[in-house]
Structure formats: C-alpha cells, structure tokens
Design an enzyme around this catalytic site. Structure first.
Site, PDB file in Angstrom:
ATOM      1  N   GLU A   1       6.843   1.893  15.865  1.00 34.33           N
ATOM      2  CA  GLU A   1       7.760   2.611  14.998  1.00 34.33           C
ATOM      3  C   GLU A   1       7.717   4.081  15.424  1.00 34.33           C
ATOM      4  OE1 GLU A   1       7.990   0.233  10.984  1.00 34.33           O
ATOM      5  OE2 GLU A   1       5.954   0.954  11.194  1.00 34.33           O
TER       6      GLU A   1
ATOM      7  N   CYS B   1      -3.357   1.276   6.537  1.00 31.99           N
ATOM      8  CA  CYS B   1      -3.621   0.421   7.698  1.00 31.99           C
ATOM      9  C   CYS B   1      -4.384   1.173   8.780  1.00 31.99           C
ATOM     10  CB  CYS B   1      -2.323  -0.112   8.263  1.00 31.99           C
ATOM     11  SG  CYS B   1      -1.159   1.197   8.630  1.00 31.99           S
TER      12      CYS B   1
ATOM     13  N   ASN C   1       0.805  -1.238   0.000  1.00 37.46           N
ATOM     14  CA  ASN C   1       0.000   0.000   0.000  1.00 37.46           C
ATOM     15  C   ASN C   1       0.837   1.286   0.000  1.00 37.46           C
ATOM     16  OD1 ASN C   1       0.753  -0.505   2.680  1.00 37.46           O
ATOM     17  ND2 ASN C   1      -0.990   0.658   3.458  1.00 37.46           N
TER      18      ASN C   1
HETATM   19  P1  NDP Z   1       0.198  -9.176   3.371  1.00 35.25           P
HETATM   20  O1  NDP Z   1       0.182  -9.542   4.796  1.00 35.25           O
HETATM   21  O2  NDP Z   1      -0.498 -10.025   2.399  1.00 35.25           O
HETATM   22  O3  NDP Z   1       1.709  -9.089   2.836  1.00 35.25           O
HETATM   23  C1  NDP Z   1       2.674  -8.264   3.449  1.00 35.25           C
HETATM   24  C2  NDP Z   1       4.054  -8.717   3.018  1.00 35.25           C
HETATM   25  O4  NDP Z   1       4.313 -10.027   3.538  1.00 35.25           O
HETATM   26  C3  NDP Z   1       4.228  -8.823   1.497  1.00 35.25           C
HETATM   27  O5  NDP Z   1       5.542  -8.434   1.148  1.00 35.25           O
HETATM   28  C4  NDP Z   1       4.019 -10.315   1.276  1.00 35.25           C
HETATM   29  O6  NDP Z   1       4.603 -10.752   0.090  1.00 35.25           O
HETATM   30  C5  NDP Z   1       4.731 -10.883   2.492  1.00 35.25           C
HETATM   31  N1  NDP Z   1       4.367 -12.252   2.866  1.00 35.25           N
HETATM   32  C6  NDP Z   1       3.279 -12.965   2.506  1.00 35.25           C
HETATM   33  N2  NDP Z   1       3.299 -14.179   3.100  1.00 35.25           N
HETATM   34  C7  NDP Z   1       4.425 -14.224   3.866  1.00 35.25           C
HETATM   35  C8  NDP Z   1       5.001 -15.211   4.740  1.00 35.25           C
HETATM   36  N3  NDP Z   1       4.431 -16.393   4.961  1.00 35.25           N
HETATM   37  N4  NDP Z   1       6.164 -14.915   5.366  1.00 35.25           N
HETATM   38  C9  NDP Z   1       6.767 -13.718   5.182  1.00 35.25           C
HETATM   39  N5  NDP Z   1       6.274 -12.758   4.368  1.00 35.25           N
HETATM   40  C10 NDP Z   1       5.109 -13.001   3.719  1.00 35.25           C
HETATM   41  O7  NDP Z   1      -0.310  -7.677   3.331  1.00 35.25           O
HETATM   42  P2  NDP Z   1      -0.623  -6.790   2.052  1.00 35.25           P
HETATM   43  O8  NDP Z   1       0.605  -6.614   1.229  1.00 35.25           O
HETATM   44  O9  NDP Z   1      -1.847  -7.334   1.423  1.00 35.25           O
HETATM   45  O10 NDP Z   1      -0.918  -5.371   2.731  1.00 35.25           O
HETATM   46  C11 NDP Z   1      -2.136  -5.047   3.259  1.00 35.25           C
HETATM   47  C12 NDP Z   1      -2.188  -5.289   4.759  1.00 35.25           C
HETATM   48  O11 NDP Z   1      -1.132  -4.620   5.406  1.00 35.25           O
HETATM   49  C13 NDP Z   1      -3.459  -4.769   5.387  1.00 35.25           C
HETATM   50  O12 NDP Z   1      -4.010  -5.730   6.247  1.00 35.25           O
HETATM   51  C14 NDP Z   1      -3.000  -3.570   6.209  1.00 35.25           C
HETATM   52  O13 NDP Z   1      -3.815  -3.279   7.274  1.00 35.25           O
HETATM   53  C15 NDP Z   1      -1.610  -3.945   6.572  1.00 35.25           C
HETATM   54  N6  NDP Z   1      -0.780  -2.767   6.828  1.00 35.25           N
HETATM   55  C16 NDP Z   1      -0.416  -2.442   8.127  1.00 35.25           C
HETATM   56  C17 NDP Z   1       0.303  -1.298   8.401  1.00 35.25           C
HETATM   57  C18 NDP Z   1       0.729  -0.933   9.798  1.00 35.25           C
HETATM   58  O14 NDP Z   1       1.660  -0.138   9.958  1.00 35.25           O
HETATM   59  N7  NDP Z   1       0.117  -1.440  10.836  1.00 35.25           N
HETATM   60  C19 NDP Z   1       0.698  -0.375   7.325  1.00 35.25           C
HETATM   61  C20 NDP Z   1       0.300  -0.825   6.006  1.00 35.25           C
HETATM   62  C21 NDP Z   1      -0.412  -1.979   5.784  1.00 35.25           C
HETATM   63  P3  NDP Z   1       3.712 -10.800  -1.269  1.00 35.25           P
HETATM   64  O15 NDP Z   1       2.918  -9.548  -1.365  1.00 35.25           O
HETATM   65  O16 NDP Z   1       4.742 -10.868  -2.313  1.00 35.25           O
HETATM   66  O17 NDP Z   1       2.849 -12.017  -1.118  1.00 35.25           O
END
Ligand code: NDP
Length: 495
Positions: free
Chosen positions: A476, A302, A170
């Site tokens: 953070e 998020c 995002n």
């Molecule tokens: P995901 O949890 O799907 O993915 C986040 C990252 O983790 C991506 O790089 C993904 O790779 C990677 N990933 C996926 N599976 C694994 C695994 N088993 N082990 C290690 N890494 C893995 O989130 P999204 O990318 O869909 O982002 C949206 C989500 O992020 C929302 O739920 C949002 O609320 C949250 N978010 C939270 C924030 C915060 O600061 N609290 C800020 C921004 C977003 P790949 O995409 O290549 O599968």
C-alpha cells in the site's frame, strides 16, 4: 477528569436502525440476523448491525458493477475532486467520527482524533492526488519491417474492476479509508466488509462519501461476519480483494481468491515484528522507543514491535526503567482525555491475551511487569513486560497483537541478526543505535517490508508499506498500490 460528553450526532447515529450501504443509500438487509456492537470499555451494547445475507451480497455486487461503469468513466480530475471533498468532510465531522470510533474500539479519544480521522484525511488527500498521475509508457517495438511498415506500442493502466475491501478492527476507520482511497482513485468501485466488532464509522463515512459526490455503487458497505467477506471474494462479479487482517485469515482469503477465479489479492497481514537495541542507546531513549514500538494503541497495530532484543549488558537496567514507566500510566476510560492506556478492543482478544499469559507462565518466562487482565465488563489488560527463557518461547513467536513486549538478551551482532530473521514473518522491524555507519551495514541484512531506524510504527502515505515472507503480498501507499489496483494493457500498432 471524566468522560467527554458525546455529541448529539453520535447518540442519534447510535440510536438508528443500522442497515447496509448499497447504491448510495442505507438499505435494510434482506435477512433478519443482527450482530451486537459492544463498547469494550464497559461491555455495553451500543448498536445492532445487520449480518448481510447472500441476497445482500448479490445486490451489492450488482450495484458495484454498475458503479464501476460510471466511476471508471469519470475523469481522473473529477475523481480526485470527490476524494478531496470527502477528506474535507472527514475533518468537518472529526469529533463525531472520533467518538464513534472510540465507542466501538476502546481506542483513546486522542488517538481516534489524530489517527483515525486526521491521518485518514491526510492519506485520502495523498491518494486523491494520484488520480491524475496514473500513466502508461510508449514503447518502440523492434519487429522486422519488410515493406516500410512501422510499429509503435503503448501501455495503459486500467482499473481492475470491483474490489472487495476487508478491514480488521484495530484501525477500522483509517484502514477502510486506505482501501476505498486506493480503489476509487484508480477508477475501481469497492465493496467494504468491516470487522463485525467495528462497523459503525464506515457506515457513517459511506454517507459522507455520497455527500461528497461519489456516484451510487462506487462504494458499498456490507456489515456482517467473515462469511460475508468470503461470499464477496467468491462472487463471480468481483475482481480483486484487498485484505488486511491476521495471517490465518489472510491465507484463507488468498486461497478463496485463487480458488474461485484467480481473483487478484493484496494481503496485508500480521507479523512478529523485531525491535533491536544496540548497546550504545541510552536507557531513557530505549524506554521511549519501546513504548512507541510496543504500547501505542495497546500494541494493537500490525506493525507494532513484539520481540525486543537488548544487549545482555543493558537488559536489567532497561527492564527496571521500563517497568517503572509503565507503572505510571493512567489506565482508564478511553473517553477521558487524561487516560493514557485504555482497554483492548474486544472480549475474544482479551481472552486470547489471558491465554498467552498463562502459556508464558507455564513455559517459565518471567513476567517482569503486568500480566493480568481485568475482571470487570471492560476489556482491560495490563501493559506487560516478559523476559523469555529462549528464542523458542511462545511469546517470542506467536503474534499477541496486544500490550505485551517480550524481551531476549543477545551477546553479538551476528546473534542479533540471526534472532531477528528467525521468523516466518517480516512486516516491520526497527533498529535503534547512534552509530549510523553500523545501521547502514545492518539494514540490508534485516528481513522486513519496512525497517525503521530510531523510530517505529509511524506510517506515511508516500512510503510503501507491506510485508515480506508470511506477512503479506503487495504494497500500500507510495505509487506501489497502483500496480495492485490496475491491470496493465499493452497496445501494439502497425502503420
Ligand atoms: P482477522 O483476520 O480475524 O479479520 C480481518 C477481517 O477479515 C475482518 O473483517 C473479519 O471479519 C474478516 N474475515 C474473517 N474470516 C474471513 C474469511 N474467511 N473470509 C473473508 N473475510 C474474513 O483479523 P482481526 O480483525 O482480528 O485483526 C487483527 C489482525 O490484523 C492482526 O493479526 C494484525 O496483525 C492484522 N493487521 C494487519 C495489518 C497490516 O497492514 N499488515 C494492519 C492491521 C491489522 P470479522 O471480524 O467480522 O470476523
């Protein structure tokens, strides 16, 4: 108006063969698997990136271990100087990075410029300033002295080692900067795994970091799917994971980290953030607040508001005014500077939102505005307003991470607090009122890592950020991140 012209630097970057960034260089992956990067505004493939292999992971970790040796012995002031230089380079390449970001994520070009690049540079400078301010304590122990011996003790904050940074799609640029800045300012090295949907800006930023003087191995970038992140966490050569993403993946990441070797983990996860309007707030101010909380970057934040609680006496006129305002938004290409509302970031996400709209209809929630997805190659989703039947409706409990605001009326403040806190998550919340005394009394009652009053979503590097309950572990920003990226060593001396 029409789309801005892409810079030659952007078109030539896209045309490159994209490898991994290891040891200060672009390196070809040791495997052949590729992942297409798709522009969500039109469905066109803009680049192919490598899906890193286990051999690539091993190579990146070996490089990061070496990088850690060099970087952790670099003086704090020299570390700060490199990060300040990188911030300058981000700004010098502002338009190039912003265009790449918009092409990979569908973010409005103005948001890419202002947040992904300018804000990221601002955060980077803030972190750079911390490099020279990480300190321990001196302590006088009260141990017994039999023959005049004395004791003294002090603590050291030592960098934790090789960090694995895992970044969502995002805010692919800004969140990657937060991670590399926290790691590098404390003297750690870092390997970042961006989302497979949005890996391009970070590959370019890694080159800029080398130009800024970062030694080889202090920052490596491995592109690929979730398996690459998992392999990094479970690798014996990594010491900490800093993860930002969804709750289910965050739990898997936390389990992998703990299960492997008690690897330290900071988890910044999602939520179902509550927004509460007390009856004294005017309708126009409330509409502005809802747009700020729920619709900035199509709600793909998020901390975005997802559950909106409005006093029963105000809900009808408020929903009418909100629908009218959303109906006036210009929806279109994110590269057109006059567009006010662009696509969501990828097809699976658009599909997930379509399924949530279907669930809302099945459960009998009222779709007051929007509720449809586009049928073209772009990932468009209408800004949507839903009036729930009850607190148990799916749209009031499951994170949409999209341009969807779901409303529920309340009758009393007691009921409002009960509704706001009845969630397993607690990343953020906001309270809107003109009555400061009332706000001060309600603040301690609301369960959230960040609580905004008369504002929502905006973050500042000096203000700690992170979730309570199932929205994460760790913080953070501010000085809070230092605890997460360093180990505390105690030294005791007898003399
Ligand atoms: P995901 O949890 O799907 O993915 C986040 C990252 O983790 C991506 O790089 C993904 O790779 C990677 N990933 C996926 N599976 C694994 C695994 N088993 N082990 C290690 N890494 C893995 O989130 P999204 O990318 O869909 O982002 C949206 C989500 O992020 C929302 O739920 C949002 O609320 C949250 N978010 C939270 C924030 C915060 O600061 N609290 C800020 C921004 C977003 P790949 O995409 O290549 O599968």
């Amino acid at each position: 108006m029409s789309d801005i012209t892409l810079l030659p630097a952007v078109t030539s970057f896209l045309a490159r063969e994209h490898g991994l960034f290891i040891d200060g260089h672009n390196l070809a992956s040791q495997g052949n698997a590729k992942i297409a990067v798709v522009n969500p505004a039109n469905g066109q493939v803009i680049a192919q990136i490598s899906d890193a292999t286990q051999a690539d992971v091993d190579q990146a970790v070996a490089s990061a271990r070496q990088g850690f040796k060099t970087w952790s012995r670099t003086s704090p002031a020299a570390r700060a100087a490199v990060l300040f230089k990188l911030a300058d380079l981000l700004e010098a390449h502002r338009e190039e990075l912003a265009q790449l970001e918009t092409l990979q994520s569908g973010k409005l070009i103005g948001i890419s410029r202002a947040f992904e690049v300018e804000q990221a540079a601002h955060f980077l400078r803030y972190y750079a300033g911390w490099a020279t301010k990480i300190t321990g304590q001196t302590i006088t122990p009260s141990l017994p002295s039999f023959a005049g011996e004395r004791y003294t003790a002090y603590t050291l904050r030592e960098p934790i080692g090789v960090v694995v940074g895992i970044v969502p799609w995002n805010f692919a640029t800004m969140i990657a900067i937060w991670k590399l800045a926290s790691a590098l300012t404390t003297g750690c090295s870092i390997i970042i795994k961006p989302s497979e949907f949005t890996p391009l800006t970070l590959l370019r930023i890694a080159e800029l970091a080398s130009e800024a003087g970062l030694p080889a191995g202090a920052l490596n970038v491995l592109t690929g799917g979730g398996a690459v992140g998992k392999a990094l966490i479970e690798h014996p050569g990594t010491d900490k994971v800093s993860f930002t993403g969804s709750v289910p993946t965050g739990i898997a990441v936390g389990q992998a980290a703990m299960g492997a070797k008690l690897t330290r983990a900071t988890l910044e996860l999602g939520g179902k953030n509550a927004v509460a309007f007390l009856p004294d707030v005017g309708i126009d101010k409330a509409v502005d607040g809802i747009i700020e909380a729920g619709f900035l970057h199509s709600g793909q934040i998020c901390a975005a508001g997802e559950r909106f609680y409005v006093h029963r006496s105000r809900i009808e006129p408020l929903l009418e005014a909100l629908s009218q305002r959303l109906g006036q938004l210009k929806i279109g290409s994110p590269l057109d500077e006059t567009t006010q509302f662009g696509p969501v970031a990828n097809k699976p996400h658009q599909q997930k939102l379509a399924e949530l709209f279907a669930i809302a209809r099945r459960e009998g929630s009222q779709i007051i505005h929007g509720g449809r997805i586009g049928d073209g190659p772009g990932c468009f989703v209408e800004p949507t307003v839903i009036l729930a039947n009850s607190a148990s409706d799916t749209l009031l409990n499951q994170e949409t991470f999209g341009p969807v605001a779901t409303f529920l009326p309340y009758d009393s403040e007691e009921e409002l607090l009960q509704l706001m806190n009845a969630s397993p998550y607690g990343l953020s919340a906001s309270l809107w009122t003109n009555d400061l005394g009332k706000a001060m009394r309600l603040i301690p009652e609301i369960q959230a890592g960040t609580l905004w009053v008369n504002m929502h979503t905006l973050l500042d590097p000096a203000v700690p950020f992170g979730g309570v309950k199932a929205s994460g572990i760790g913080r953070e920003f501010g000085s809070a991140f230092i605890d997460d990226f360093t180990e505390l060593k105690s030294v005791m001396m007898r003399y």
